[in-house]
Design a protein around this motif. Structure first.
Motif: not given
Length: 509
Positions: A7-8, A11, A14-15, A272, A275-276, A279
């Motif tokens: 997950i990290l 993220f 994605a950023a 966020v 983004v999640l 994704t």
């Protein structure tokens, strides 16, 4: 621990993709979805599985509430005809057409499942469209229509979706039988959202600790959704009405410190979640494709591609036909070229996204043709994000809309009224501090900048009396319809910052 690390990494990736998207002037949801596909195809990548009942609440509830809070009721009322045509007619036509096409290719598919497929594919997602619209400053009316549609069509389509799922469980689907339930759920959800908003606004008003207030806001958001679902109501309609009602409270009803920090937190959290979600769209490709043998997979992909074309064409055709028919009934002269440009823009801005995927993933395990529905939802979402998402900006530039200064003009009006109210309040006071503040506020008024902190004033109590007068002024402008929520929120934030600056100055004196 491996899931947490994944997950990290997602993220962080994605950023980076979001920054690349801004540099390339493309909607970030498109790159996020494509990035998710790439990650999903990497061998050994763990899958992120969420319980179906959690997906809609987690991804849809806070995003809808945030959108409802920023929606201008005045602008919605001014454009209610085109918005309502998209919310009801376009959603209905898409649902029925997709169901008919699905039944044509898959005759064994139950009508309830076909209608559920059409309903979850019906609502466009405004996140991707607005990501492009903000880059090129389209006419305010187009943005209002798209924002209003995205806020309300989720309610109409997901209500049909919910009724269709219930019909599958019951073994039959009847339009006549569903209408009373549709009306009852709509009325009950509207009443529940309005009542809960009134209660929550009163509860939050006296809270001055920003972290506590923000936590309560998020708990309340999910709580409203859960309560609505437990009562058999529509969580979407309830949360939309809740957000619209809560947003109409006067600006003085909440602490400025709480509002500034909670707004920043909401902006970050909703980003966020988007983004999640986008994704996650890409991450679903592997299990969806692996669910079918090779021969069946390509056959179903062909059906999904045909449905993708149907979804795009139905929306575009309805917008153009509706606009042409409305022009023929108008008595006043209209600019036909500009109207045609606007309709083409609205018709093409129909990318599907978070709501479609969340609704598909939320289907119960064992639902008829669930794997095919997931495959089709993924195909339509990714197809519209790529095809329409990447061509929307060039289309906007090609259409060459005239500059629309409506929001800027209303912002100047709101700032002027706020400053005039401040000057009137200062006229009630005497002394050097008041005279100094009058001079500085006159300078600010000439520059139309209410957020400017008057320099040199040592009497912070005066500033704390001036700001409430300005707040009452912009409340009156919004209530009378002279300004919309875009200008209102901008000046509200400037007043919050001005009030906070006076408090900080007082604490350091």
């Amino acid at each position: 621990m491996h899931i947490f690390e994944t997950i990290l990494v997602l993220f962080f990736g994605a950023a980076l993709l979001s920054m690349v998207a801004r540099r390339l002037n493309v909607p970030y949801p498109t790159l996020l979805a494509l990035g998710g596909v790439v990650v999903a195809l990497i061998p050994g990548t763990p899958m992120l599985d969420l319980p179906p009942e959690l997906i809609l609440a987690l991804f849809v509830a806070p995003v809808l509430l945030d959108a409802a809070h920023d929606t201008s009721l005045r602008d919605l009322r001014e454009n209610w005809r085109p918005v309502l045509s998209l919310v009801l007619v376009a959603v209905g036509l898409t649902t029925v057409t997709v169901a008919l096409v699905a039944k044509f290719f898959l005759p064994e598919m139950p009508w309830g499942a076909a209608i559920a497929l059409g309903a979850l594919l019906a609502p466009p997602d405004a996140v991707a469209a607005l990501a492009v619209l903000r880059q090129v400053s389209p006419p305010h009316r187009i943005r209002t229509i798209l924002e209003g549609e995205s806020l309300l069509n989720d309610a109409s389509s997901l209500l049909i979706y919910k009724l269709a799922i219930g019909a599958v469980a019951a073994g039959s689907f009847s339009v006549a039988g569903a209408m009373p339930a549709f009306a009852l759920v709509t009325f009950g959800s509207t009443a529940a959202g309005w009542a809960m908003a009134k209660i929550v606004v009163r509860v939050l008003a006296p809270i001055t600790d920003a972290p506590t207030a923000t936590i309560i806001q998020f708990v309340t958001t999910f709580g409203v959704w859960i309560v609505a679902e437990r009562l058999g109501l529509s969580g979407v309609i309830t949360i939309v009405v809740f957000g619209l009602t809560a947003a109409r409270r006067p600006t003085s009803s909440a602490n400025s410190h709480v509002r500034v920090l909670s707004n920043s937190t909401w902006e970050a959290v909703t980003f966020v979640l988007n983004v999640l979600a986008f994704t996650l769209i890409g991450l679903q490709v592997r299990p969806i494709i692996e669910a079918f043998p090779d021969r069946v997979r390509w056959h179903l992909l062909g059906i999904a591609a045909a449905i993708l074309g149907v979804v795009v064409v139905v929306r575009l055709a309805w917008v153009l036909v509706y606009g042409f028919a409305r022009d023929q009934t108008r008595s006043e002269r209209t600019d036909w070229v500009q109207n045609a440009k606007s309709r083409l823009m609205v018709g093409w801005a129909g990318m599907r996204g978070i709501v479609t995927l969340a609704a598909a993933l939320a289907l119960p395990v064992g639902f008829p043709y669930r794997d095919f529905i997931l495959l089709t939802a993924f195909t339509v979402v990714l197809g519209t994000l790529v095809v329409q998402g990447l061509t929307l900006r060039p289309l906007l530039l090609w259409l060459n809309f005239p500059i629309d200064n409506k929001v800027q003009e209303e912002l100047a009006t709101a700032r002027g009224a706020a400053l005039e109210a401040a000057m009137a309040e200062l006229d009630r006071h005497e002394g050097a501090a008041a005279e100094r503040m009058k001079l500085e506020y006159r300078e600010a008024l000439s520059e139309a900048r209410v957020g400017r902190d008057p320099r040199g004033s040592s009497d912070n109590s005066l500033r704390q009396q001036v700001v409430p007068a300005s707040r009452r002024a912009i409340d009156g402008l919004r209530d009378s319809g002279r300004i919309g929520d875009d200008a209102y929120r901008a000046v509200e934030r400037e007043l919050d910052l001005l009030e906070l600056s006076s408090r900080i100055s007082a604490d350091t004196d």
